[in-house]
Design a protein around this motif. Structure first.
Motif, PDB file in Angstrom:
ATOM      1  N   ASP A   1      -0.286   5.112  -5.419  1.00  0.00           N
ATOM      2  CA  ASP A   1      -1.235   4.217  -5.795  1.00  0.00           C
ATOM      3  C   ASP A   1      -0.907   2.815  -4.839  1.00  0.00           C
ATOM      4  O   ASP A   1      -1.456   1.967  -4.722  1.00  0.00           O
ATOM      5  CB  ASP A   1      -1.443   3.805  -7.086  1.00  0.00           C
ATOM      6  CG  ASP A   1      -0.097   3.271  -7.727  1.00  0.00           C
ATOM      7  OD1 ASP A   1      -0.083   2.777  -9.018  1.00  0.00           O
ATOM      8  OD2 ASP A   1       0.873   2.910  -6.940  1.00  0.00           O
ATOM      9  N   TYR A   2      -0.062   3.177  -3.817  1.00  0.00           N
ATOM     10  CA  TYR A   2       0.352   1.939  -3.097  1.00  0.00           C
ATOM     11  C   TYR A   2       0.854   2.847  -1.771  1.00  0.00           C
ATOM     12  O   TYR A   2       1.512   3.463  -1.495  1.00  0.00           O
ATOM     13  CB  TYR A   2       1.537   1.166  -3.498  1.00  0.00           C
ATOM     14  CG  TYR A   2       1.636  -0.214  -3.003  1.00  0.00           C
ATOM     15  CD1 TYR A   2       2.904  -0.606  -2.275  1.00  0.00           C
ATOM     16  CD2 TYR A   2       0.429  -1.195  -2.947  1.00  0.00           C
ATOM     17  CE1 TYR A   2       2.990  -2.016  -1.625  1.00  0.00           C
ATOM     18  CE2 TYR A   2       0.668  -2.692  -2.352  1.00  0.00           C
ATOM     19  CZ  TYR A   2       1.956  -2.754  -1.688  1.00  0.00           C
ATOM     20  OH  TYR A   2       1.826  -3.953  -1.098  1.00  0.00           O
TER      21      TYR A   2
ATOM     22  N   TYR B   1       8.131   3.950  -9.603  1.00  0.00           N
ATOM     23  CA  TYR B   1       7.121   3.567  -8.939  1.00  0.00           C
ATOM     24  C   TYR B   1       7.850   2.766  -7.595  1.00  0.00           C
ATOM     25  O   TYR B   1       7.107   2.506  -6.849  1.00  0.00           O
ATOM     26  CB  TYR B   1       6.086   2.744  -9.342  1.00  0.00           C
ATOM     27  CG  TYR B   1       6.454   1.787 -10.241  1.00  0.00           C
ATOM     28  CD1 TYR B   1       5.957   1.865 -11.545  1.00  0.00           C
ATOM     29  CD2 TYR B   1       7.441   0.942 -10.016  1.00  0.00           C
ATOM     30  CE1 TYR B   1       6.394   0.894 -12.516  1.00  0.00           C
ATOM     31  CE2 TYR B   1       7.957  -0.064 -11.025  1.00  0.00           C
ATOM     32  CZ  TYR B   1       7.066  -0.166 -12.133  1.00  0.00           C
ATOM     33  OH  TYR B   1       7.670  -0.893 -13.347  1.00  0.00           O
TER      34      TYR B   1
ATOM     35  N   LEU C   1       1.904   2.104   2.545  1.00  0.00           N
ATOM     36  CA  LEU C   1       2.509   1.093   3.561  1.00  0.00           C
ATOM     37  C   LEU C   1       2.882   1.798   4.803  1.00  0.00           C
ATOM     38  O   LEU C   1       2.953   3.177   4.938  1.00  0.00           O
ATOM     39  CB  LEU C   1       3.921   0.717   2.973  1.00  0.00           C
ATOM     40  CG  LEU C   1       4.124   0.402   1.798  1.00  0.00           C
ATOM     41  CD1 LEU C   1       4.262   1.409   0.602  1.00  0.00           C
ATOM     42  CD2 LEU C   1       5.183  -0.817   1.545  1.00  0.00           C
TER      43      LEU C   1
ATOM     44  N   LYS D   1       3.831   4.872  -2.658  1.00  0.00           N
ATOM     45  CA  LYS D   1       4.917   5.162  -3.745  1.00  0.00           C
ATOM     46  C   LYS D   1       3.628   5.173  -5.002  1.00  0.00           C
ATOM     47  O   LYS D   1       2.623   4.775  -4.879  1.00  0.00           O
ATOM     48  CB  LYS D   1       5.742   4.066  -3.876  1.00  0.00           C
ATOM     49  CG  LYS D   1       5.256   2.519  -3.662  1.00  0.00           C
ATOM     50  CD  LYS D   1       6.183   1.518  -3.719  1.00  0.00           C
ATOM     51  CE  LYS D   1       6.068   0.311  -3.349  1.00  0.00           C
ATOM     52  NZ  LYS D   1       7.337  -0.597  -3.805  1.00  0.00           N
ATOM     53  N   GLY D   2       3.983   5.630  -6.060  1.00  0.00           N
ATOM     54  CA  GLY D   2       3.484   5.440  -7.288  1.00  0.00           C
ATOM     55  C   GLY D   2       4.334   5.963  -8.350  1.00  0.00           C
ATOM     56  O   GLY D   2       5.320   6.265  -8.279  1.00  0.00           O
ATOM     57  N   ARG D   3       3.658   6.203  -9.509  1.00  0.00           N
ATOM     58  CA  ARG D   3       4.137   6.530 -10.761  1.00  0.00           C
ATOM     59  C   ARG D   3       4.541   8.002 -10.447  1.00  0.00           C
ATOM     60  O   ARG D   3       3.818   8.771 -10.175  1.00  0.00           O
ATOM     61  CB  ARG D   3       3.659   6.179 -12.092  1.00  0.00           C
ATOM     62  CG  ARG D   3       3.234   4.850 -12.112  1.00  0.00           C
ATOM     63  CD  ARG D   3       2.711   4.451 -13.365  1.00  0.00           C
ATOM     64  NE  ARG D   3       2.378   3.053 -13.587  1.00  0.00           N
ATOM     65  CZ  ARG D   3       3.274   2.012 -14.088  1.00  0.00           C
ATOM     66  NH1 ARG D   3       4.371   2.398 -14.369  1.00  0.00           N
ATOM     67  NH2 ARG D   3       2.788   0.760 -13.944  1.00  0.00           N
TER      68      ARG D   3
END
Lengths: 117, 115
Positions: free
Chosen positions: A31-32, A102, A34, A93-95
Motif C-alpha cells: 500500500d506504499y 510494513y 517508492l 511495502k505493506g502489511r
C-alpha cells in the motif's frame, strides 16, 4: 516469486524528452510505493513515493502515477537530463499476512535509464 | 546532512571465515534495515530492527545474525562464509516512530567478496 516487476531492463531517451519507467506488482497487501535512483558504487537514493490512497504524486520533474486496479505504477521524468542517467528501482511495502509488518521494501529488478545529450 | 554510514566499504574474506558489517543510521532514526544485493539482482531484505528490537526477518541465512545497539547502530555478523555470500550489503535507516510510511535512506553499501 518476483512480487515487484520492472519488465524493461533499460530505457534510452533524448535530453529534454520524457522518460517513463514502469513497474507492476502482484501483492495486494502493498500500500506504499517508492522510487529509488542508484548510481554505481552508491546506495539507492529516495526519489518519490505514493500511498495507495492516491493516484498521482508530483515533485518537480518527477511524477509517479498509481493504477491500483491494474497493480501498475509509473515514474515520469520530464524534462529528462543527462544527470538522470542511473538505475531506477521501484519498491513497495505493506502489511504481511499477519498484518504486522510494513517496513521492509520489496524491490523490482531495476531499469537502467540513459539520457543522451 | 548526515547520511547512513557503513563500514567497511569493501571486505574480502575466505570461505568459512566470519565477517562483521557495521551500520550507523542517520541521527534520530530509530529503524535499521539490512538488504543484500547479488550481482545483477535487486536488493533483497534480510532483517530489520526498530528501537533495538528485531522487527522483521526476511531471507536471512541462519549463519547470519544481527543486532541493534543502544546507540542505534547495527551490526550484521556473518559466519561460515560461502562463495554465494559475495554481494553488496546495504543498510538503510528510517524514522518509523511516527508511523511506518517513511522513506528509507540507504548507506553506500559494503561490498563483500568471498574467495
Amino acid at each position: 516469486d518476483q512480487q515487484v516487476k520492472q519488465n524493461s531492463p533499460s530505457l534510452s531517451v533524448q535530453e529534454g524528452r520524457i522518460s517513463i519507467l514502469n513497474c507492476d506488482y502482484t501483492n495486494s497487501m502493498f500500500d506504499y510505493f517508492l522510487w529509488y535512483k542508484k548510481y554505481p558504487a552508491e546506495g539507492p537514493t529516495f526519489l518519490i513515493s505514493i500511498s495507495s490512497i492516491k493516484d498521482k504524486n508530483e515533485d518537480g520533474r518527477f511524477t509517479v502515477f498509481l493504477n491500483k486496479s491494474a497493480k501498475h505504477l509509473s515514474l515520469h521524468i520530464v524534462p529528462s537530463q543527462p544527470g538522470d542517467s542511473a538505475v531506477y528501482f521501484c519498491a513497495a511495502k505493506g502489511r504481511n499476512a499477519g498484518g504486522t509488518s510494513y517496513g521492509k521494501l520489496t524491490f523490482g529488478q531495476g531499469t537502467i535509464l540513459t539520457v543522451h545529450p | 546532512a548526515a547520511g547512513v554510514i557503513q563500514s567497511p566499504r569493501h571486505l574480502i574474506k575466505e570461505k568459512r571465515e566470519t565477517a562483521t558489517l557495521k551500520c550507523y543510521p542517520i541521527p534520530r532514526h530509530d529503524t535499521v534495515y539490512w538488504y543484500q544485493q547479488g550481482p545483477g539482482q535487486d536488493p533483497q531484505f534480510l532483517i530489520s530492527f526498530y528501537e533495538k528490537m528485531q522487527s522483521d526477518k526476511g531471507s536471512i541465512p541462519d549463519r547470519f545474525s544481527a543486532q541493534q545497539f543502544s546507540d542505534y547502530h547495527s551490526e550484521l555478523n556473518m559466519s561460515s562464509l560461502e562463495l554465494g555470500d559475495s554481494a553488496l550489503y546495504f543498510c538503510a535507516s528510517s524514522f518509523d516512530g511516527s508511523g511506518p510510511y517513511n522513506e528509507q535512506f540507504f548507506g553506500p553499501g559494503t561490498r563483500l567478496t568471498v574467495l
